[in-house]
Write a protein that holds these residues in place. Structure first.
Motif, PDB file in Angstrom:
ATOM      1  N   VAL A  65     -14.975   4.288   1.081  1.00 29.62           N
ATOM      2  CA  VAL A  65     -16.568   4.381   1.288  1.00 29.62           C
ATOM      3  C   VAL A  65     -16.985   3.936   2.863  1.00 29.62           C
ATOM      4  O   VAL A  65     -17.947   4.087   3.094  1.00 29.62           O
ATOM      5  CB  VAL A  65     -17.279   3.257   0.278  1.00 29.62           C
ATOM      6  N   GLY A  66     -15.881   4.199   3.568  1.00 25.23           N
ATOM      7  CA  GLY A  66     -16.204   4.177   5.114  1.00 25.23           C
ATOM      8  C   GLY A  66     -15.464   2.725   5.576  1.00 25.23           C
ATOM      9  O   GLY A  66     -15.744   2.551   6.797  1.00 25.23           O
ATOM     10  N   ASN A 195      -8.239   6.563  11.621  1.00 24.78           N
ATOM     11  CA  ASN A 195      -8.701   7.017  10.252  1.00 24.78           C
ATOM     12  C   ASN A 195      -7.896   8.177   9.747  1.00 24.78           C
ATOM     13  O   ASN A 195      -8.130   9.240  10.609  1.00 24.78           O
ATOM     14  CB  ASN A 195     -10.219   7.025  10.274  1.00 24.78           C
ATOM     15  N   ALA A 198      -9.675  11.686   9.984  1.00 27.53           N
ATOM     16  CA  ALA A 198     -10.507  11.755  11.117  1.00 27.53           C
ATOM     17  C   ALA A 198     -10.676  13.256  11.377  1.00 27.53           C
ATOM     18  O   ALA A 198     -11.707  13.884  11.857  1.00 27.53           O
ATOM     19  CB  ALA A 198      -9.766  11.003  12.421  1.00 27.53           C
ATOM     20  N   ILE A 201     -12.812  15.234   9.267  1.00 27.93           N
ATOM     21  CA  ILE A 201     -14.266  14.672   9.383  1.00 27.93           C
ATOM     22  C   ILE A 201     -14.799  15.375  10.579  1.00 27.93           C
ATOM     23  O   ILE A 201     -15.984  16.044  10.632  1.00 27.93           O
ATOM     24  CB  ILE A 201     -14.435  13.153   9.612  1.00 27.93           C
ATOM     25  N   MET A 206     -13.958  17.912   5.688  1.00 27.74           N
ATOM     26  CA  MET A 206     -13.724  16.670   4.681  1.00 27.74           C
ATOM     27  C   MET A 206     -14.960  16.719   3.527  1.00 27.74           C
ATOM     28  O   MET A 206     -15.804  16.890   3.853  1.00 27.74           O
ATOM     29  CB  MET A 206     -14.064  15.459   5.336  1.00 27.74           C
ATOM     30  N   PHE A 208     -17.308  15.725   0.841  1.00 28.14           N
ATOM     31  CA  PHE A 208     -17.875  14.419   0.222  1.00 28.14           C
ATOM     32  C   PHE A 208     -18.422  15.041  -1.087  1.00 28.14           C
ATOM     33  O   PHE A 208     -18.268  16.291  -1.443  1.00 28.14           O
ATOM     34  CB  PHE A 208     -18.817  14.204   1.056  1.00 28.14           C
ATOM     35  N   LEU A 210     -21.362  15.568  -2.322  1.00 28.41           N
ATOM     36  CA  LEU A 210     -22.473  16.818  -2.261  1.00 28.41           C
ATOM     37  C   LEU A 210     -21.832  17.993  -2.140  1.00 28.41           C
ATOM     38  O   LEU A 210     -22.429  19.000  -2.162  1.00 28.41           O
ATOM     39  CB  LEU A 210     -23.427  16.479  -1.343  1.00 28.41           C
ATOM     40  N   ASP A 211     -20.443  18.162  -1.476  1.00 29.66           N
ATOM     41  CA  ASP A 211     -19.900  19.251  -1.273  1.00 29.66           C
ATOM     42  C   ASP A 211     -19.078  20.015  -2.375  1.00 29.66           C
ATOM     43  O   ASP A 211     -18.393  20.963  -2.275  1.00 29.66           O
ATOM     44  CB  ASP A 211     -18.774  19.310  -0.068  1.00 29.66           C
ATOM     45  N   LEU A 335     -26.133   7.276   3.864  1.00 28.85           N
ATOM     46  CA  LEU A 335     -26.523   8.571   4.220  1.00 28.85           C
ATOM     47  C   LEU A 335     -26.185   9.665   3.392  1.00 28.85           C
ATOM     48  O   LEU A 335     -27.023  10.763   3.531  1.00 28.85           O
ATOM     49  CB  LEU A 335     -25.866   8.755   5.677  1.00 28.85           C
ATOM     50  N   GLU A 336     -25.076   9.716   2.750  1.00 30.47           N
ATOM     51  CA  GLU A 336     -25.151  10.466   1.598  1.00 30.47           C
ATOM     52  C   GLU A 336     -25.994   9.928   0.378  1.00 30.47           C
ATOM     53  O   GLU A 336     -25.456   9.105  -0.244  1.00 30.47           O
ATOM     54  CB  GLU A 336     -23.744  10.829   1.361  1.00 30.47           C
ATOM     55  N   ARG A 382     -14.517  11.186  -0.986  1.00 31.02           N
ATOM     56  CA  ARG A 382     -14.832  10.358   0.053  1.00 31.02           C
ATOM     57  C   ARG A 382     -16.225  10.051   0.070  1.00 31.02           C
ATOM     58  O   ARG A 382     -16.992  11.082  -0.183  1.00 31.02           O
ATOM     59  CB  ARG A 382     -14.303  10.861   1.439  1.00 31.02           C
ATOM     60  N   MET A 383     -16.641   8.941   0.175  1.00 25.99           N
ATOM     61  CA  MET A 383     -18.068   8.447   0.150  1.00 25.99           C
ATOM     62  C   MET A 383     -19.018   8.555   1.363  1.00 25.99           C
ATOM     63  O   MET A 383     -18.334   7.714   2.476  1.00 25.99           O
ATOM     64  CB  MET A 383     -18.197   7.347  -0.437  1.00 25.99           C
ATOM     65  N   GLY A 384     -20.095   9.175   1.610  1.00 24.43           N
ATOM     66  CA  GLY A 384     -20.749   8.856   2.519  1.00 24.43           C
ATOM     67  C   GLY A 384     -21.683   7.591   2.621  1.00 24.43           C
ATOM     68  O   GLY A 384     -22.920   7.502   2.601  1.00 24.43           O
ATOM     69  N   GLY A 385     -20.801   6.446   2.483  1.00 22.84           N
ATOM     70  CA  GLY A 385     -21.595   5.177   2.471  1.00 22.84           C
ATOM     71  C   GLY A 385     -21.644   4.808   1.111  1.00 22.84           C
ATOM     72  O   GLY A 385     -21.659   5.614   0.082  1.00 22.84           O
TER      73      GLY A 385
END
Ligand code: FES
Ligand code: FES
Lengths: 708, 154
Positions: A65-66, A195, A198, A201, A206, A208, A210-211, A335-336, A382-385
């Protein structure tokens, strides 16, 4: 160091199709996977496979999640494996309760709970590679060592790389006992590692949640009620005319629009004509604030902690200090925005997307879909937060519901406005503190808290619990229709601000330096503790002293810049901070933050540092700007134009120092945040003489729309 | 619906969409260029930043009908992910969750193209429109300075 694998440890080795070694490792009872799933009791484990080409794949079972676990946990495996990190590929695992445990991103617990088992997994694989090499060479294992992806026969200097040994090793028996490294031999642990995602990203590769794109998938947007409203009527005539809109589904007091693309789904939803009606009196900010103010006048029947006799201490005090602190509701606002993919078929379902709790997602989806859990797969993007928002399963289960009703694979997308209004907020609350002072000592401390939907709004064992002879904490639960949930460092995120501010008030009243006052109390906790002490006073003292020294506490700094101090213990980690702050024309500027951290051993120095820095910046942003208010059940801040987040010009310089790094590793994702609010607020007091009691900060003279 | 010719990352595309569709959704849903992110839809967070004729623009509020010229997305910033800004981002391990970073990088690359040696004040001004919810600002600032030493203005 030797660690025996217990009988209940479950190991299996099998040969991969390509002839490589596949080793799965599980601690704890293998039967645990069959028991009812409670996210908090899951134990960790790991997967490692080595291809004959020498490629090492380490599975990352925990949601990323970051917080950096996709890098730090595989580092533990690679360390004990003596792997060449450049040959390591990390792969995100899906939910797999048979092989992995505690696949949760929460409670700053991933490394804490996995530290041992991940290393064992690597050490086990390493030992088997050693044996395979020894057999090949016909030499004793004791003559062989491993280094950076090779087994070396010391007497002759012969070497074999891991890839060349993979097939042979897979035929060997799994050792019952493995030797873990002496920390002084660590090559990876404690270093700065980039990371593992990286490159993906920075190149936009990468994916997420939503993609997510799948064959035949439709994109859905949902019209949801505000708090306390019921759907009365739906007119979807115009929505259905929007090009690309395929289906309109009314369900669970909501309306879903399914379309061939995101924009069509949004236009379709905008074209809906919906009527909502109130159920009861919808919540407004004035309501709960008035209720809190009433509740904190009285104690509860069952205090959360009660040492000595606080009433007596207050009545016999030379002086009683009283302060009331106010916490607003906060959204997580990752942010996501929320989103999830679901494909529900007759015989099973695939769920995929950003979740901090895949197991909970599956359990709740199974219930709603009427499918057995084993028929549902949950994959993690992978999570955008997350910051706690994705510990909930509302949005993933909603996607499953829609897919089932629509009979198609669907990606449910929340707009930012949906995300801000459909939250599980950090609860709002009011905290009334009283301190009894007698003979220039702190003799009593009483907190009465009231917060929305919180069985316990406090952290009753937080310092100064354990040093004040008469210490009591009461917490009222105010029932509200507004949904709440854990938000980065639950309760700590506010009580650290309130308590460390109040401690400064007490120190000033007693004519003591705030840092010296804290140290004096903690010395008492060492020699003369009161009741249960949840923290180690010596470690607490050390971070406080280190931060004070880093931040030149007590010395005259640059003119116009004032210092404030804050410290807090959470998730096993001790953090102390000094903030350099100026206030000009009512504007608060945080110039620099000095931060000392005792989280025990640091796994990835780069990752650890960025978690602390991020926590500090997050904490400053929310104390300065963060607040969600309600009017008749409706969130008043719907997007980032009215809900302000911290931006580049407000981000201070930060210096972080980790101490005591030989101790067991502790939490890192959350502990950096709690103390900063107080450090900044105490500096604001030093600069202006104004004490901050309500967040976000409003200085006198500033316009305020606040209703409290 | 109407057909629009778009030039994205030096390739031409024809897309048949509503004229009011924001460029962001055309990139993501029609061209499958999902590196450009959605964060707010109202030009507040910068996650959707792309270059239009070299200038950073918010693709979430730019109707496709107005997207005339050369569009560069994160996928087209460099051939092999070796733009100095990308390299600096990796070297300093800037990303936490990573979601905002495509937008941050596009904004930073445009800044360096305009100002090869930006001051902290330049960075504050240029980057203020890009939110990082994880709070990686300190590293972003450092990485921009680092990229400047790597010839980030290219
Ligand atoms: S999505 Fe465009 S600025 Fe936020
Ligand atoms: S890295 Fe998560 S939003 Fe910037």
């Amino acid at each position: 160091m030797k660690t025996a694998l217990t009988r209940r440890d479950f190991m299996k080795v099998s040969t991969l199709a390509g002839g490589g070694l596949l080793l799965s490792f599980q601690t704890g009872n293998a039967l645990a996977a069959l028991l009812p799933k409670d996210a908090e009791v899951f134990q960790p484990n790991a997967f490692v496979s080595i291809s004959p080409e020498g490629l090492i794949t380490i599975m990352a079972p925990n949601p990323e999640v970051g917080q950096g676990v996709k890098t730090s946990l595989p580092m533990l495996v690679a360390e004990e494996l003596d792997a060449d990190w450049t040959m390591v590929r990390v792969e995100q695992a899906g939910l797999d309760t048979r092989n992995f445990q505690r696949q949760v991103a929460g409670g700053s617990g991933s490394v804490r709970s996995s530290w041992e088992s991940f290393r064992k997994a690597g050490a086990t694989a390493r030992q088997m590679l050693l044996e395979a090499a020894a057999q090949k060479w016909g030499v004793p294992v004791s003559e062989c060592i491993t280094r950076n992806g090779f087994v070396i026969h010391q007497p002759t200097g012969k070497t074999l790389n891991y890839g060349a040994l993979a097939t042979a090793a897979s035929g060997l028996e799994v050792p019952q006992e493995v030797k873990l490294k002496d920390p002084k031999d660590y090559n990876l642990i404690g270093r700065r590692m980039v990371n593992v995602d990286a490159w993906n990203i920075v190149t936009g590769k990468m994916p997420f949640g939503l993609d997510t794109r799948r064959e035949g998938m439709l994109t859905a947007m949902v019209a949801r009620p505000t708090f306390g409203k019921k759907l009365k009527s739906v007119d979807d005539t115009r929505a259905k005319q929007v090009k690309g809109v395929k289906q309109v589904i009314v369900f669970d007091n909501k309306v879903a629009i399914l379309a061939t693309n995101t924009w069509a789904a949004k236009k379709g939803r905008d074209a809906l004509r919906l009527e909502w009606e109130a159920e009861g009196t919808p919540e407004s900010t004035e309501n709960y604030n008035t209720a809190f103010a009433e509740l904190i006048k009285n104690t509860t029947q069952e205090p959360k902690r009660n040492d000595g006799d606080v009433n007596q201490a207050l009545s016999q005090a030379d002086k009683v200090l009283e302060s009331v602190f106010y916490a607003p509701f906060l959204p997580h606002a990752p942010l996501e925005p929320m989103n999830f993919f679901a494909h529900v078929r007759e015989d099973g379902a695939e769920l995929y997307g950003p979740t901090q709790t895949p197991a909970r997602t599956r359990t709740e989806a199974a219930r709603v879909l009427g499918l057995p859990e084993e028929k549902i797969t949950v994959g993690m993007s992978r999570m955008g937060g997350g910051f706690g928002r994705r510990l909930q399963a509302d949005y993933s289960v909603e996607a499953a519901r829609i897919s089932k009703l629509a009979g198609v694979p669907v990606l449910v997308v929340w707009t930012r406005e949906d995300d801000m209004q459909g939250g599980y907020y950090r609860p709002a609350g009011m905290y009334r503190y009283r301190a009894a002072l007698k003979n220039n000592q702190l003799t009593g401390w009483h907190l009465i808290a009231a917060a929305a939907n919180s069985a316990n709004a406090s952290r009753e064992n937080s310092f100064p619990a354990g040093v004040v002879p008469n210490f009591r904490v009461d917490s009222h639960n105010y029932q509200s229709p507004i949904t709440v949930g854990p938000w980065r460092a639950p309760n700590h995120n506010f009580i650290a601000f309130a308590e460390e501010s109040f401690l400064d008030e007490i120190a000033l009243e007693l004519g003591k330096d705030p840092v010296a006052f804290r140290l004096e109390l903690l010395e008492q906790a060492k020699t003369n503790p009161v009741g249960h002490v949840a923290y180690d006073p010596t470690r607490y003292i050390n971070v406080i002293k280190t931060a004070a020294e880093m931040g030149n506490w007590g010395q005259q700094g640059v003119k116009g810049i004032f210092k404030g101090f804050g410290a807090h213990f959470s998730f096993g980690t001790y953090v102390a901070q000094v903030a350099d702050v100026s206030v000009q024309n009512g504007k608060v500027k945080v110039h620099k933050v000095y931060c000392a951290v005792d989280c025990g051993r640091v796994i990835n120095l780069s990752g650890a540092e960025t978690q602390i820095e991020g926590g500090i910046i997050d904490g400053i942003g929310h104390m300065l700007y963060g607040e969600i208010t309600f009017k008749s059940g409706e969130v008043e801040q719907k997007n980032f134009n009215t809900y302000r987040l911290i931006r580049m010009p407000d981000a201070p310089e930060i210096e972080v120092r980790f101490i005591n790094t030989n101790a067991e590793p502790q939490g890192l994702g959350e502990p950096g945040l709690p103390p900063i609010g107080a450090a900044v607020a105490n500096a604001i007091f030093a600069a202006t003489g104004s004490r901050i009691y309500r967040l976000p900060v409003r200085l006198p003279g500033e316009h305020s729309k606040r209703s409290f | 619906m109407a057909v629009f010719q778009l030039n994205v990352n030096n390739r031409s595309y024809a897309v048949d969409v509503d004229p009011d569709t924001p460029l962001l959704w055309v990139l993501r849903d029609e061209l499958n260029l999902t590196g450009t992110k959605y964060g707010c839809g109202v030009a507040q967070c910068g996650a959707c930043t792309v270059h239009l004729n070299g200038n950073p623009v918010r693709s979430c509020t730019l109707p496709v009908a107005a997207a005339k010229g050369n569009i560069t997305t994160i996928e087209g910033l460099s051939e092999n992910g070796d733009h100095p800004v990308q390299k600096a981002w990796i070297e300093l391990d800037v990303a936490q969750c990573g979601y905002c970073q495509a937008g941050q990088i596009m904004t930073a690359a445009a800044l360096l193209a305009r100002k090869p040696q930006p001051t902290d004040a330049d960075i504050d001004t240029a980057m203020a429109g890009n939110i990082c919810r994880c709070g990686t600002y300190k590293r972003i600032r450092k990485a921009i300075h680092l990229a400047a030493t790597k010839g980030g203005a290219r």
